[in-house]
Each structure stands twice: as structure tokens, then as C-alpha cells.
Design an enzyme around this catalytic site. Structure first.
Site, PDB file in Angstrom:
ATOM      1  N   SER A 119      14.829 -71.673  47.142  1.00 51.11           N
ATOM      2  CA  SER A 119      14.279 -72.674  46.214  1.00 51.11           C
ATOM      3  C   SER A 119      14.687 -72.413  44.784  1.00 51.11           C
ATOM      4  CB  SER A 119      12.762 -72.741  46.283  1.00 51.11           C
ATOM      5  OG  SER A 119      12.173 -71.730  46.949  1.00 51.11           O
ATOM      6  N   HIS A 140      18.778 -77.160  50.073  1.00 51.76           N
ATOM      7  CA  HIS A 140      17.365 -76.960  49.727  1.00 51.76           C
ATOM      8  C   HIS A 140      16.507 -78.129  50.218  1.00 51.76           C
ATOM      9  CE1 HIS A 140      14.160 -76.485  46.336  1.00 51.76           C
ATOM     10  NE2 HIS A 140      13.772 -75.910  47.454  1.00 51.76           N
ATOM     11  N   GLU A 152      18.343 -81.001  48.231  1.00 53.10           N
ATOM     12  CA  GLU A 152      19.196 -80.663  47.082  1.00 53.10           C
ATOM     13  C   GLU A 152      20.368 -79.865  47.639  1.00 53.10           C
ATOM     14  OE1 GLU A 152      17.100 -79.796  42.828  1.00 53.10           O
ATOM     15  OE2 GLU A 152      16.500 -78.457  44.416  1.00 53.10           O
ATOM     16  N   ASN A 190      12.666 -77.281  41.312  1.00 50.74           N
ATOM     17  CA  ASN A 190      11.681 -76.270  40.907  1.00 50.74           C
ATOM     18  C   ASN A 190      11.717 -75.936  39.425  1.00 50.74           C
ATOM     19  OD1 ASN A 190      10.142 -75.829  43.226  1.00 50.74           O
ATOM     20  ND2 ASN A 190      11.929 -74.866  44.164  1.00 50.74           N
TER      21      ASN A 190
HETATM   22  C1  LIG Z   1       8.881 -75.197  46.624  1.00 48.58           C
HETATM   23  C2  LIG Z   1      10.176 -75.865  46.858  1.00 48.58           C
HETATM   24  O1  LIG Z   1      11.197 -75.195  46.822  1.00 48.58           O
HETATM   25  C3  LIG Z   1      10.349 -77.310  47.055  1.00 48.58           C
HETATM   26  C4  LIG Z   1       9.216 -78.050  47.680  1.00 48.58           C
HETATM   27  O2  LIG Z   1       9.210 -78.274  48.850  1.00 48.58           O
HETATM   28  S1  LIG Z   1       8.001 -78.489  46.636  1.00 48.58           S
HETATM   29  C5  LIG Z   1       6.892 -79.385  47.648  1.00 48.58           C
HETATM   30  C6  LIG Z   1       7.355 -80.802  47.854  1.00 48.58           C
HETATM   31  N1  LIG Z   1       6.373 -81.490  48.627  1.00 48.58           N
HETATM   32  C7  LIG Z   1       5.385 -82.191  48.061  1.00 48.58           C
HETATM   33  O3  LIG Z   1       5.316 -82.329  46.854  1.00 48.58           O
HETATM   34  C8  LIG Z   1       4.382 -82.724  49.030  1.00 48.58           C
HETATM   35  C9  LIG Z   1       3.291 -83.501  48.335  1.00 48.58           C
HETATM   36  N2  LIG Z   1       2.377 -84.040  49.335  1.00 48.58           N
HETATM   37  C10 LIG Z   1       2.657 -85.165  50.054  1.00 48.58           C
HETATM   38  O4  LIG Z   1       3.689 -85.786  49.891  1.00 48.58           O
HETATM   39  C11 LIG Z   1       1.623 -85.598  51.056  1.00 48.58           C
HETATM   40  O5  LIG Z   1       0.374 -85.049  50.691  1.00 48.58           O
HETATM   41  C12 LIG Z   1       1.967 -85.175  52.529  1.00 48.58           C
HETATM   42  C13 LIG Z   1       3.231 -85.899  52.995  1.00 48.58           C
HETATM   43  C14 LIG Z   1       2.156 -83.672  52.676  1.00 48.58           C
HETATM   44  C15 LIG Z   1       0.798 -85.555  53.427  1.00 48.58           C
HETATM   45  O6  LIG Z   1       0.613 -86.936  53.287  1.00 48.58           O
HETATM   46  P1  LIG Z   1      -0.837 -87.618  53.414  1.00 48.58           P
HETATM   47  O7  LIG Z   1      -0.610 -89.077  53.387  1.00 48.58           O
HETATM   48  O8  LIG Z   1      -1.735 -86.993  52.436  1.00 48.58           O
HETATM   49  O9  LIG Z   1      -1.369 -87.099  54.783  1.00 48.58           O
HETATM   50  P2  LIG Z   1      -1.140 -87.629  56.251  1.00 48.58           P
HETATM   51  O10 LIG Z   1      -1.519 -89.070  56.378  1.00 48.58           O
HETATM   52  O11 LIG Z   1      -1.874 -86.634  57.076  1.00 48.58           O
HETATM   53  O12 LIG Z   1       0.410 -87.437  56.489  1.00 48.58           O
HETATM   54  C16 LIG Z   1       1.394 -88.444  56.245  1.00 48.58           C
HETATM   55  C17 LIG Z   1       2.481 -88.237  57.280  1.00 48.58           C
HETATM   56  O13 LIG Z   1       3.082 -86.936  57.103  1.00 48.58           O
HETATM   57  C18 LIG Z   1       2.974 -86.176  58.319  1.00 48.58           C
HETATM   58  N3  LIG Z   1       2.747 -84.784  57.949  1.00 48.58           N
HETATM   59  C19 LIG Z   1       1.828 -84.322  57.059  1.00 48.58           C
HETATM   60  N4  LIG Z   1       1.930 -82.987  56.953  1.00 48.58           N
HETATM   61  C20 LIG Z   1       2.922 -82.593  57.787  1.00 48.58           C
HETATM   62  C21 LIG Z   1       3.498 -81.330  58.115  1.00 48.58           C
HETATM   63  N5  LIG Z   1       3.099 -80.199  57.540  1.00 48.58           N
HETATM   64  N6  LIG Z   1       4.512 -81.320  59.015  1.00 48.58           N
HETATM   65  C22 LIG Z   1       4.955 -82.457  59.599  1.00 48.58           C
HETATM   66  N7  LIG Z   1       4.446 -83.684  59.318  1.00 48.58           N
HETATM   67  C23 LIG Z   1       3.446 -83.743  58.432  1.00 48.58           C
HETATM   68  C24 LIG Z   1       1.797 -86.766  59.046  1.00 48.58           C
HETATM   69  O14 LIG Z   1       1.894 -86.576  60.431  1.00 48.58           O
HETATM   70  C25 LIG Z   1       1.920 -88.240  58.707  1.00 48.58           C
HETATM   71  O15 LIG Z   1       2.919 -88.815  59.514  1.00 48.58           O
HETATM   72  P3  LIG Z   1       2.872 -90.357  59.936  1.00 48.58           P
HETATM   73  O16 LIG Z   1       2.807 -91.140  58.669  1.00 48.58           O
HETATM   74  O17 LIG Z   1       4.146 -90.516  60.681  1.00 48.58           O
HETATM   75  O18 LIG Z   1       1.657 -90.505  60.760  1.00 48.58           O
HETATM   76  N1  LIG Z   2       7.301 -73.132  50.856  1.00 49.26           N
HETATM   77  C1  LIG Z   2       7.981 -74.149  50.357  1.00 49.26           C
HETATM   78  O1  LIG Z   2       7.395 -75.179  49.990  1.00 49.26           O
HETATM   79  C2  LIG Z   2       9.460 -74.071  50.232  1.00 49.26           C
HETATM   80  C3  LIG Z   2      10.134 -72.865  50.427  1.00 49.26           C
HETATM   81  N2  LIG Z   2      11.504 -72.833  50.314  1.00 49.26           N
HETATM   82  C4  LIG Z   2      12.226 -71.596  50.523  1.00 49.26           C
HETATM   83  O2  LIG Z   2      12.349 -71.392  51.925  1.00 49.26           O
HETATM   84  C5  LIG Z   2      12.345 -69.978  52.217  1.00 49.26           C
HETATM   85  C6  LIG Z   2      11.226 -69.687  53.201  1.00 49.26           C
HETATM   86  O3  LIG Z   2       9.984 -70.104  52.663  1.00 49.26           O
HETATM   87  P1  LIG Z   2       8.721 -70.392  53.597  1.00 49.26           P
HETATM   88  O4  LIG Z   2       9.163 -70.953  54.883  1.00 49.26           O
HETATM   89  O5  LIG Z   2       7.753 -71.107  52.769  1.00 49.26           O
HETATM   90  O6  LIG Z   2       8.199 -68.895  53.820  1.00 49.26           O
HETATM   91  P2  LIG Z   2       7.319 -68.305  55.016  1.00 49.26           P
HETATM   92  O7  LIG Z   2       6.687 -67.086  54.453  1.00 49.26           O
HETATM   93  O8  LIG Z   2       6.483 -69.371  55.629  1.00 49.26           O
HETATM   94  O9  LIG Z   2       8.419 -67.917  56.114  1.00 49.26           O
HETATM   95  C7  LIG Z   2       9.441 -66.985  55.942  1.00 49.26           C
HETATM   96  C8  LIG Z   2       9.778 -66.461  57.319  1.00 49.26           C
HETATM   97  O10 LIG Z   2      10.984 -65.708  57.271  1.00 49.26           O
HETATM   98  C9  LIG Z   2      10.761 -64.470  57.971  1.00 49.26           C
HETATM   99  N3  LIG Z   2      11.677 -63.442  57.502  1.00 49.26           N
HETATM  100  C10 LIG Z   2      11.557 -62.625  56.416  1.00 49.26           C
HETATM  101  N4  LIG Z   2      12.624 -61.811  56.353  1.00 49.26           N
HETATM  102  C11 LIG Z   2      13.424 -62.124  57.407  1.00 49.26           C
HETATM  103  C12 LIG Z   2      14.662 -61.625  57.904  1.00 49.26           C
HETATM  104  N5  LIG Z   2      15.274 -60.607  57.305  1.00 49.26           N
HETATM  105  N6  LIG Z   2      15.197 -62.177  59.020  1.00 49.26           N
HETATM  106  C13 LIG Z   2      14.585 -63.207  59.658  1.00 49.26           C
HETATM  107  N7  LIG Z   2      13.401 -63.708  59.247  1.00 49.26           N
HETATM  108  C14 LIG Z   2      12.833 -63.176  58.123  1.00 49.26           C
HETATM  109  C15 LIG Z   2       9.303 -64.178  57.665  1.00 49.26           C
HETATM  110  O11 LIG Z   2       8.779 -63.178  58.496  1.00 49.26           O
HETATM  111  P3  LIG Z   2       7.551 -62.273  57.866  1.00 49.26           P
HETATM  112  O12 LIG Z   2       6.339 -63.091  58.045  1.00 49.26           O
HETATM  113  O13 LIG Z   2       7.602 -61.023  58.659  1.00 49.26           O
HETATM  114  O14 LIG Z   2       7.896 -62.007  56.416  1.00 49.26           O
HETATM  115  C16 LIG Z   2       8.686 -65.546  57.881  1.00 49.26           C
HETATM  116  O15 LIG Z   2       8.440 -65.824  59.235  1.00 49.26           O
HETATM  117  C17 LIG Z   2      12.196 -69.274  50.862  1.00 49.26           C
HETATM  118  O16 LIG Z   2      13.479 -68.961  50.370  1.00 49.26           O
HETATM  119  C18 LIG Z   2      11.536 -70.343  50.000  1.00 49.26           C
HETATM  120  O17 LIG Z   2      11.770 -70.166  48.629  1.00 49.26           O
HETATM  121  C19 LIG Z   2      12.247 -73.963  50.057  1.00 49.26           C
HETATM  122  C20 LIG Z   2      11.630 -75.167  49.904  1.00 49.26           C
HETATM  123  C21 LIG Z   2      10.181 -75.301  49.930  1.00 49.26           C
END
Ligand SMILES: CC(=O)CC(=O)SCCNC(=O)CCNC(=O)[C@H](O)C(C)(C)COP(=O)(O)OP(=O)(O)OC[C@H]1O[C@@H](n2cnc3c(N)ncnc32)[C@H](O)[C@@H]1OP(=O)(O)O
Ligand SMILES: NC(=O)C1=CN([C@@H]2O[C@H](COP(=O)(O)OP(=O)(O)OC[C@H]3O[C@@H](n4cnc5c(N)ncnc54)[C@H](OP(=O)(O)O)[C@@H]3O)[C@@H](O)[C@H]2O)C=CC1
Length: 283
Positions: A119, A140, A152, A190
């Protein structure tokens, strides 16, 4: 450059989602994690998601069986010998990722593309751990992967046009929308999202409002689907902290300093939804 077989490394929330969408698009997918119990957890999440689709009448039961049959559990990186593309989604830590890429470089055939779902970490630095930087790329995905449209795509300094094109095509095959961004800390997603989340944590830390009030302001006032503290719990507080640290170090600017409260929660093991407790508690 044709991609038929994929390995996804890490069966956590991102890896299992990525494996699911690849399997649904018809790719053979090795889902790799360190231990069988993590794989079982990831596979059971996939099964639950697909079962929900079947229950809602959006997928036939036979189709679900086909998708599940496309998934091959793996606890050995050696299985990467068979694949055309690896998508790494292990923990957000440069040491862990460079070690994995270094091993993959030895194991995989010469044509295999090595992608990271990082990320925020520099793709160019991950690529430098291999002897094939031209075949290393950032892919990503957003969380939850089966729902969010964006991927991305980030080129490292040496990534070739051919590799970029193969990954863009694959993204479209997954029914996602590719957006190309440059290799800078946090990319675009991010760099913008995480300072907002960090600021929400500061707002809580400084006692400006309760966690519920902070989330309500952003949900009801800005139409965000989740408030920033709920979203932080959803992403994982460890991942949020790692990303802030990478932004802070990468830009050398104190505006990215992680909030001490975020650090404290991570030290306590309160990582959000995945551990049952973060800013909120989860059953
Ligand atoms: C950190 C990084 O590197 C990058 C990132 O990913 S940052 C995070 C980016 N994501 C966001 O910002 C998510 C923000 N949240 C949302 O968009 C919404 O709250 C959400 C899509 C997660 C849930 O939506 P909601 O309308 O509140 O709930 P809900 O009605 O239960 O779900 C909508 C749909 O998503 C599905 N869904 C929700 N959570 C799910 C999950 N964890 N896995 C799979 N499907 C999921 C549901 O099944 C539902 O599907 P249908 O419409 O087909 O029935
Ligand atoms: N969370 C998010 O919303 C997002 C996360 N990402 C990126 O995705 C990646 C994973 O994040 P996320 O899925 O949230 O993290 P989680 O902690 O849910 O999962 C990471 C998994 O990888 C396993 N793991 C760690 N080291 C190794 C290894 N050497 N070989 C194989 N498996 C390994 C972990 O095992 P263990 O539990 O033992 O550590 C765990 O099961 C990160 O780089 C994160 O920045 C990208 C987009 C969105």
C-alpha cells in the site's frame, strides 16, 4: 505475455480477496501463506463470500464449485515454479517483502511477473531485491477486494511497457479499473487517505470529540461510507501505522507523523476488526 496461473502470497484480508477475484476470473490460483491455519482462514472467507453470492441468486452453485476448484492451497514458495504471475500480499514490511521477492526470483521461471500489493512501499526498492527489476510492478487492490473497483498500478524505475500492459490487461480481466500512478510513498490512494485517518486519530487523541462523533461527522457530513476510525479498524491499525511511518520517512515531513494513540493501540495488539478490537470492539 500470457498469464494463466497465479500465486497470491499472504492469505490475510487482502490476499484472500485477491485470490477470490482471480479464481472467479478463471485463473488457477495458488494461495500461499506460512501456516495451514492461515490458509484455512483465508479459504473459509472466500467460501463465505461465494456462498453469499449463491444465496442471493447471483451465482450458480456449480459456478461456485468451479471457482473453488481454481484455488490451490500452498505453504511452500516452491509452488511458484508453476506460475506466470505472483501477487504478494504479505505484511507491509520492506524486510519481509524483499526477502520474499529475493526467493521468488530464484524459484520462478524467467517469464514470471512479480507484483506487490504493497500500500505504500517503493516498488523500485522491492524490485532491486531481484535480478529481474523489469518484471516487478505494483498492483495495489483496495479493501474489500471483491467489491472495490480500483487497482492502482505502479511501475518501478525499470518496469517494461510489456509488463505494465500485461498487468493492465489482467486487471481488466478481473473486472477492475486500472489507474496508473508513479512510484512515490503511499502512491495516490494512501498519500491522501492515510493522513485523513491519522488526523481523525489526532482529533480523538486531543479530545475534540468522541470516536462515534468523529465518524458521524465524516459519514453524515461528507457522505463517506465509513467514518475514518471505523475505516482504520477495517484496514488494520498496524497497516495504517506502517503506511504513516513510510510516508513520514519517505517525505521527511512532520506533517505525516503518526499519532501516538495509533502507535499505542498497535503496541497493545488492538489492530482493529481482524483482532476483535481497535477503536471499536467486534464480536
Ligand atoms: C489501505 C490501502 O492500502 C487501500 C485501501 O484499501 S483503503 C480502504 C478502501 N476501502 C474503503 O474505503 C471502504 C469503505 N467502505 C465501503 O465502501 C462500504 O462500507 C463497504 C463496501 C465495505 C460495505 O458496504 P455497505 O453498503 O456498508 O454494506 P453491505 O450492504 O453489507 O455491503 C455492500 C456489498 O459489499 C459486500 N461486502 C461488504 N463487505 C465485504 C467484504 N469484506 N468482502 C466481500 N464483500 C463484501 C456485501 O456483500 C454487499 O454486496 P451486495 O451489494 O452484492 O449484496
Ligand atoms: N488492509 C488493507 O486495507 C490493505 C492492505 N494492503 C496491503 O496488503 C498487504 C497485506 O495486508 P492485509 O491483508 O491487510 O494483512 P493481514 O495481516 O490481514 O494479512 C497478511 C498475511 O500475510 C501473511 N504473511 C506474513 N508474512 C508472510 C510470508 N513471509 N509469507 C507468506 N505469508 C506471510 C500473514 O501471516 P501472519 O498472520 O503470520 O503474519 C497474514 O496471513 C500489506 O502489504 C498491506 O499494506 C493493500 C491494500 C489495502
Amino acid at each position: 505475455m500470457s498469464i494463466n496461473t497465479v500465486m497470491v502470497i499472504g492469505a490475510g484480508q487482502m490476499g484472500s480477496g485477491i485470490a477470490q477475484v482471480c479464481a472467479q476470473a478463471g485463473f488457477s490460483v495458488y494461495l500461499n501463506d506460512l501456516k495451514q491455519e492461515f490458509l484455512d482462514r483465508g479459504l473459509s472467507v472466500i467460501k463465505k463470500n461465494l456462498t453469499r453470492q449463491v444465496d442471493k441468486g447471483r451465482m450458480q452453485a456449480e459456478e461456485m464449485e468451479k471457482v473453488l476448484a481454481n484455488l490451490i492451497p500452498s505453504t511452500s514458495l516452491e509452488d511458484a515454479k508453476q506460475v506466470d504471475l505472483v501477487i504478494e500480499a504479505a505484511v507491509e514490511n520492506m524486510e519481509v517483502k524483499t526477502k520474499i521477492f529475493n526467493q521468488l526470483d530464484e524459484i520462478t521461471p524467467a517469464h514470471t511477473i512479480l507484483a506487490s500489493n504493497t500500500s505504500s512501499l517503493p516498488i523500485t526498492e522491492i524490485a532491486a531485491a531481484t535480478k529481474r527489476p523489469e518484471k516487478v510492478i505494483g498492483m495495489h487492490f483496495m479493501n474489500p477486494v471483491p467489491v472495490m473497483k480500483l487497482v492502482e498500478i505502479i511501475r518501478g524505475l525499470a518496469t517494461t511497457d510489456e509488463v505494465y500492459q500485461a498487468i493492465e490487461d489482467m486487471t481488466k480481466q478481473l473486472n477492475k479499473v486500472p489507474v496508473e500512478v508513479e512510484d512515490f510513498p503511499g502512491f495516490v490512494s494512501n498519500r491522501i487517505l492515510m493522513p485523513m485517518i491519522n488526523e481523525a486519530v489526532y482529533t480523538l487523541y486531543e479530545g475534540v470529540a468522541t470516536k462515534e462523533a468523529i465518524d458521524d461527522v465524516m459519514k453524515l457530513g461528507m457522505n463517506h461510507p465509513m467514518g475514518p476510525l471505523t475505516l482504520a479498524d477495517f484496514i488494520g491499525l498496524d497497516t495504517c501505522l506502517y503506511i504513516m511511518e513510510i510516508l513520514h520517512e519517505g517525505f521527511g515531513d512532520d506533517k505525516y507523523r503518526p499519532c501516538p494513540l495509533l502507535r499505542k493501540y498497535v503496541k497493545a495488539g488492538w489492530l482493529g476488526k481482524k483482532t476483535g478490537k481497535g477503536f471499536y470492539e467486534y464480536a
